[in-house]
Design an enzyme around this catalytic site. Structure first.
Site: not given
Ligand code: DOR
Ligand code: ZN
Length: 436
Positions: A91, A295
């Site tokens: 993303n 993450d």
């Molecule tokens: O907290 C999040 N941040 N969850 C996600 O799914 C994407 C991520 C981001 O890219 O900042």
């Molecule tokens: Zn995610």
């Protein structure tokens, strides 16, 4: 004969910790034995030597979001936290949904990364999934079942079609399991609340459970292999079956809704902070989970200072994951061998990152020196992400003393790795492996 021999090491192998020496040639581990002769020696001073950690869920941004993170700062944070391989998620701006954007990300990472890396393909309507698989992406996703960041939400039909393609390719579908409908309805009711903790109520446990149930049903129908990203609720643990793999984040293991007061909008992430009962259930249910992934989702302090509905979701974490888990080892909460399985062996095995995740002859010489007696509080000023803050400030941690990538020292208290030292790890679909 060898390029380097590590002496006086306590090596954390798959089953045992042994006192032995480690010989390295051409970036690979070529011998594990006692009394190996060599001119080039590094003395580990009886420190523990762990395999380099493999973090399969990072958002290293760069490109049009370089102000949040770039491949150099992201990978610097990684090595200072004992992580030697990462998988970057799609993303970004632009999203990794076409060969063109994949090539641009690959070039950027090859120029700047200190760690080895895989790249995941993004799943949206029209994404070039087959072509990306042939280019060597690690896996597909995270696939956003609800909008999170990057406008990459997919509806049920698009999800089902993607599962069909991923099943044909024998790939893995990595799922961000949140239900769009529940979020929209809850958020409408809560939107006038200014207390940050309302954010947890806007994405309740049922949101993850509903999305996971749907994804499992659709994937089962077409035989797609599922991996659940950042599993966060006690109920979700009961949905894990033999065919499904999953990951949990350090923020869901170490933080909960109790932290809203301390963190304010800096505690916003998707999935959100959960209850203490969920947090404890995740620790108790770790045997059902396959891996820990950070993450790592950096945003600047300015961005996070907005109101709870406008602040972007996400917290940095790649540098603090292993240090937090090692403090849990020191406190007797979890065995060191389990941490290595969760953070190195299992992610490398499940995502087929060849040569990674274990200290054994033939594997890449990626490892980390640690001293379990050196516990210190986490301090934002010592960290390397561009984010410049951490939700774990003040928490106990054991940071690495030295980190090696393919036999080269990349961290020894300072970042000494060079930009561009990191290499792409081609996925299973690569028709012409780029390296090796
Ligand atoms: O907290 C999040 N941040 N969850 C996600 O799914 C994407 C991520 C981001 O890219 O900042
Ligand atoms: Zn995610």
């Amino acid at each position: 004969m060898f390029d380097l021999v590590i002496k006086n090491a306590r090596l954390a192998l798959a089953k045992d910790i042994i006192e032995a020496e480690l010989a390295i040639k051409d970036g690979k581990i070529v011998r594990i034995a006692k009394d190996i002769a060599s001119e080039d020696i590094i003395d580990a001073h009886n420190l523990l030597v762990l395999p380099g950690m493999v973090d399969v869920h990072v958002h290293f941004r760069d490109s049009k979001e370089r102000h949040k993170e770039d491949w150099y700062t992201g990978s610097s944070a990684a090595v200072a936290g004992g992580v030697t391989s990462v998988v970057d998620h799609p993303n970004t701006i632009p999203p990794t949904t076409s060969v063109k954007s994949f090539k641009a990300k690959l070039r950027e990472a090859e120029r700047k990364s200190i760690v080895d890396f895989g790249i995941n393909a993004g799943v949206v309507e029209g994404a070039e999934l087959e072509k990306l698989w042939k280019r060597g992406v690690t896996a597909f996703g995270e696939i956003f079942m609800a909008e999170s960041r990057g406008e990459m939400g997919v509806d049920d039909m698009a999800l089902f079609k993607a599962f069909q393609t991923i099943a044909q390719l024998s790939g893995i579908a990595c799922i961000h399991a949140e239900d769009e409908q529940i979020i929209l309805e809850r958020t409408k009711k809560l939107k006038d609340k200014t207390d940050p903790s309302a954010y947890s109520s806007s994405r309740p446990n049922s949101c993850e459970v509903a999305a996971m149930t749907k994804a499992i049903g659709l994937a089962h129908d077409v035989g797609a292999k599922l991996h659940i990203c950042h599993l966060s609720t006690k109920e979700s643990l009961n949905l894990i079956g033999a065919e499904i793999t999953s990951e949990v984040t350090p923020h869901h293991l170490f933080l909960s809704q109790k932290d809203w007061e301390r963190l304010g909008t800096f505690g916003k992430m998707n999935p959100p902070l959960r209850s203490e009962l969920d947090r404890k259930s995740l620790w108790a249910g770790l045997h059902k989970i396959d891996m820990i992934a950070s993450d790592h989702a950096p945003h600047t302090i300015e961005e996070k200072k907005q109101d709870i509905w406008s602040a972007p979701p996400g917290v940095p974490g790649v540098e603090t994951s292993l240090p937090l888990m090692l403090s849990a080892v020191k406190k007797g909460r979890i065995l060191l061998q389990r941490v290595i399985e969760f953070m190195a062996t299992n992610p490398a095995k499940i995502f087929c990152l060849r040569g990674k995740g274990e200290i054994k002859v033939g594997n890449d010489a990626d490892f980390v020196f640690v001293d379990l007696n050196d516990m210190k509080p986490i301090k934002d000023r010592n960290l390397h992400s561009k984010a410049g803050w951490t939700p774990f400030e003040g928490m106990d941690a054991i940071f690495p003393k030295m980190t090696f990538v393919r036999g080269e020292i990349v961290y020894d208290g300072e970042i000494v790795g060079e930009k561009g030292q990191g290499r792409f790890i081609p996925g299973r679909g690569a028709d012409k492996p780029i390296y090796g």
